[in-house]
Structures are given as structure tokens and as C-alpha cells.
Design a protein around this motif. Structure first.
Motif, mmCIF file in Angstrom:
data_model
loop_
_atom_site.group_PDB
_atom_site.id
_atom_site.type_symbol
_atom_site.label_atom_id
_atom_site.label_comp_id
_atom_site.label_asym_id
_atom_site.label_seq_id
_atom_site.Cartn_x
_atom_site.Cartn_y
_atom_site.Cartn_z
ATOM 1 N N GLN A 13 51.515 103.140 127.439
ATOM 2 C CA GLN A 13 52.293 104.360 127.225
ATOM 3 C C GLN A 13 52.484 104.647 125.738
ATOM 4 N N ALA A 14 52.671 103.603 124.948
ATOM 5 C CA ALA A 14 52.888 103.778 123.507
ATOM 6 C C ALA A 14 51.625 104.213 122.776
ATOM 7 N N GLN A 15 50.463 103.940 123.365
ATOM 8 C CA GLN A 15 49.203 104.210 122.681
ATOM 9 C C GLN A 15 48.386 105.343 123.296
ATOM 10 N N LEU A 16 48.854 105.933 124.380
ATOM 11 C CA LEU A 16 48.079 106.989 125.040
ATOM 12 C C LEU A 16 47.783 108.148 124.091
ATOM 13 N N PRO A 17 46.530 108.546 123.983
ATOM 14 C CA PRO A 17 46.202 109.723 123.183
ATOM 15 C C PRO A 17 46.744 110.994 123.842
ATOM 16 N N ALA A 18 46.848 112.058 123.073
ATOM 17 C CA ALA A 18 47.357 113.336 123.588
ATOM 18 C C ALA A 18 46.560 113.788 124.801
ATOM 19 N N GLY A 19 47.273 114.195 125.839
ATOM 20 C CA GLY A 19 46.659 114.734 127.042
ATOM 21 C C GLY A 19 46.304 113.709 128.101
ATOM 22 N N TRP A 20 46.410 112.430 127.784
ATOM 23 C CA TRP A 20 46.034 111.369 128.714
ATOM 24 C C TRP A 20 47.253 110.854 129.464
ATOM 25 N N ALA A 21 47.027 110.379 130.684
ATOM 26 C CA ALA A 21 48.083 109.801 131.509
ATOM 27 C C ALA A 21 47.545 108.516 132.124
ATOM 28 N N GLY A 22 48.445 107.681 132.589
ATOM 29 C CA GLY A 22 48.013 106.472 133.276
ATOM 30 C C GLY A 22 48.976 105.332 133.098
ATOM 31 N N ASP A 23 48.470 104.150 133.418
ATOM 32 C CA ASP A 23 49.269 102.939 133.347
ATOM 33 C C ASP A 23 48.356 101.789 132.967
ATOM 34 N N ALA A 24 48.794 100.571 133.183
ATOM 35 C CA ALA A 24 48.020 99.408 132.773
ATOM 36 C C ALA A 24 46.730 99.249 133.573
ATOM 37 N N ARG A 45 27.972 114.808 126.765
ATOM 38 C CA ARG A 45 28.445 114.359 125.442
ATOM 39 C C ARG A 45 29.316 113.110 125.569
ATOM 40 N N VAL A 46 30.158 113.059 126.605
ATOM 41 C CA VAL A 46 30.974 111.860 126.852
ATOM 42 C C VAL A 46 30.056 110.665 127.106
ATOM 43 N N ALA A 47 29.030 110.867 127.921
ATOM 44 C CA ALA A 47 28.091 109.783 128.238
ATOM 45 C C ALA A 47 27.366 109.296 126.988
ATOM 46 N N GLN A 48 26.967 110.210 126.128
ATOM 47 C CA GLN A 48 26.288 109.815 124.889
ATOM 48 C C GLN A 48 27.216 109.004 123.990
ATOM 49 N N ALA A 49 28.458 109.436 123.857
ATOM 50 C CA ALA A 49 29.432 108.688 123.049
ATOM 51 C C ALA A 49 29.691 107.317 123.662
ATOM 52 N N ALA A 50 29.757 107.246 124.978
ATOM 53 C CA ALA A 50 29.991 105.974 125.661
ATOM 54 C C ALA A 50 28.833 105.007 125.422
ATOM 55 N N ASP A 51 27.615 105.515 125.465
ATOM 56 C CA ASP A 51 26.464 104.652 125.187
ATOM 57 C C ASP A 51 26.512 104.108 123.771
ATOM 58 N N LEU A 81 39.858 98.918 124.058
ATOM 59 C CA LEU A 81 38.586 99.645 124.166
ATOM 60 C C LEU A 81 38.772 100.973 124.895
ATOM 61 N N ASP A 82 39.615 100.980 125.904
ATOM 62 C CA ASP A 82 39.860 102.206 126.673
ATOM 63 C C ASP A 82 40.646 103.223 125.852
ATOM 64 N N ILE A 83 41.619 102.756 125.114
ATOM 65 C CA ILE A 83 42.395 103.648 124.246
ATOM 66 C C ILE A 83 41.463 104.272 123.206
ATOM 67 N N ALA A 84 40.596 103.464 122.608
ATOM 68 C CA ALA A 84 39.637 103.968 121.619
ATOM 69 C C ALA A 84 38.670 104.960 122.260
ATOM 70 N N GLY A 85 38.240 104.671 123.476
ATOM 71 C CA GLY A 85 37.348 105.600 124.167
ATOM 72 C C GLY A 85 38.014 106.928 124.439
ATOM 73 N N ALA A 86 39.268 106.904 124.862
ATOM 74 C CA ALA A 86 40.012 108.138 125.115
ATOM 75 C C ALA A 86 40.179 108.949 123.823
ATOM 76 N N GLN A 87 40.457 108.267 122.725
ATOM 77 C CA GLN A 87 40.563 108.954 121.441
ATOM 78 C C GLN A 87 39.237 109.596 121.058
ATOM 79 N N ALA A 88 38.146 108.898 121.309
ATOM 80 C CA ALA A 88 36.823 109.445 120.994
ATOM 81 C C ALA A 88 36.529 110.681 121.855
ATOM 82 N N VAL A 89 36.887 110.635 123.119
ATOM 83 C CA VAL A 89 36.672 111.784 124.004
ATOM 84 C C VAL A 89 37.490 112.969 123.508
ATOM 85 N N ASN A 90 38.711 112.732 123.077
ATOM 86 C CA ASN A 90 39.539 113.825 122.535
ATOM 87 C C ASN A 90 38.886 114.470 121.325
#
Length: 92
Positions: A13-24, A45-51, A81-90
Motif C-alpha cells: 500500500q505504501a509503494q503502490l504507483p498512481a492508479g494501481w490497487a491491490g494487496d500482498a 508495449r507492455v509486453a515489450q517492456a516486460a521482456d 519487481l512488481d512495484i517497479a513493473g507497475a511504475q514502468a507501465v505507468n
């Protein structure tokens, strides 16, 4: 703490990027578009960034919308890694 160590609900919750929701367990965000093709193009584009980062979200493509879901499956939940991925998608 390693990048693959699961985060607690409070840490997520403390690290969620803007617009994202979820839990552990998983974080997600739904993006909307003016056309189906625009959503598909975004998903590509998301898939390319993920690769490039070697960390891949689950993608659900619908009509004029794309839901992006991150969780580090082998860690059993959300990691840095997930937090960083969400930031990259944003940033796309």
C-alpha cells in the motif's frame, strides 16, 4: 530485502504507483482506450517492456480496455519487481 522477497500488505500500500490497487497477493490497474486496437497496441508495449526487464505481468485484453496484473509467482506475492513493473507501465 531482496527484489524477490514478498512485501506485506502495508508495504504494498505504501509503494503502490498512481492508479494501481491491490494487496500482498497481486496489484493491478485497468487502462481504457478509444478503440480496441489502441488497447492491443498498449498491451504490445507492455509486453515489450516486460521482456526487457524479464518480469512479466498477466494481461487481460477486453474491448477498449486492458487490465495489467503483477505478482511474482515464485515468491508467492507482490515483490519490489512488481512495484517497479507497475511504475514502468505507468510510464508508457
Amino acid at each position: 530485502m531482496t527484489k524477490r522477497q514478498p512485501l506485506s500488505d502495508v508495504q504494498v500500500q505504501a509503494q503502490l504507483p498512481a492508479g494501481w490497487a491491490g494487496d500482498a497477493r497481486e496489484i493491478s490497474r485497468e487502462f481504457t482506450f478509444g478503440s480496441y486496437q489502441a488497447g492491443v497496441d498498449f498491451a504490445v508495449r507492455v509486453a515489450q517492456a516486460a521482456d526487457q526487464s524479464d518480469h512479466h505481468p498477466d494481461l487481460l485484453i477486453g474491448y477498449k480496455r486492458v487490465k495489467v496484473m503483477f505478482s511474482t509467482h515464485d515468491a508467492g506475492g507482490v515483490t519490489a519487481l512488481d512495484i517497479a513493473g507497475a511504475q514502468a507501465v505507468n510510464g508508457l
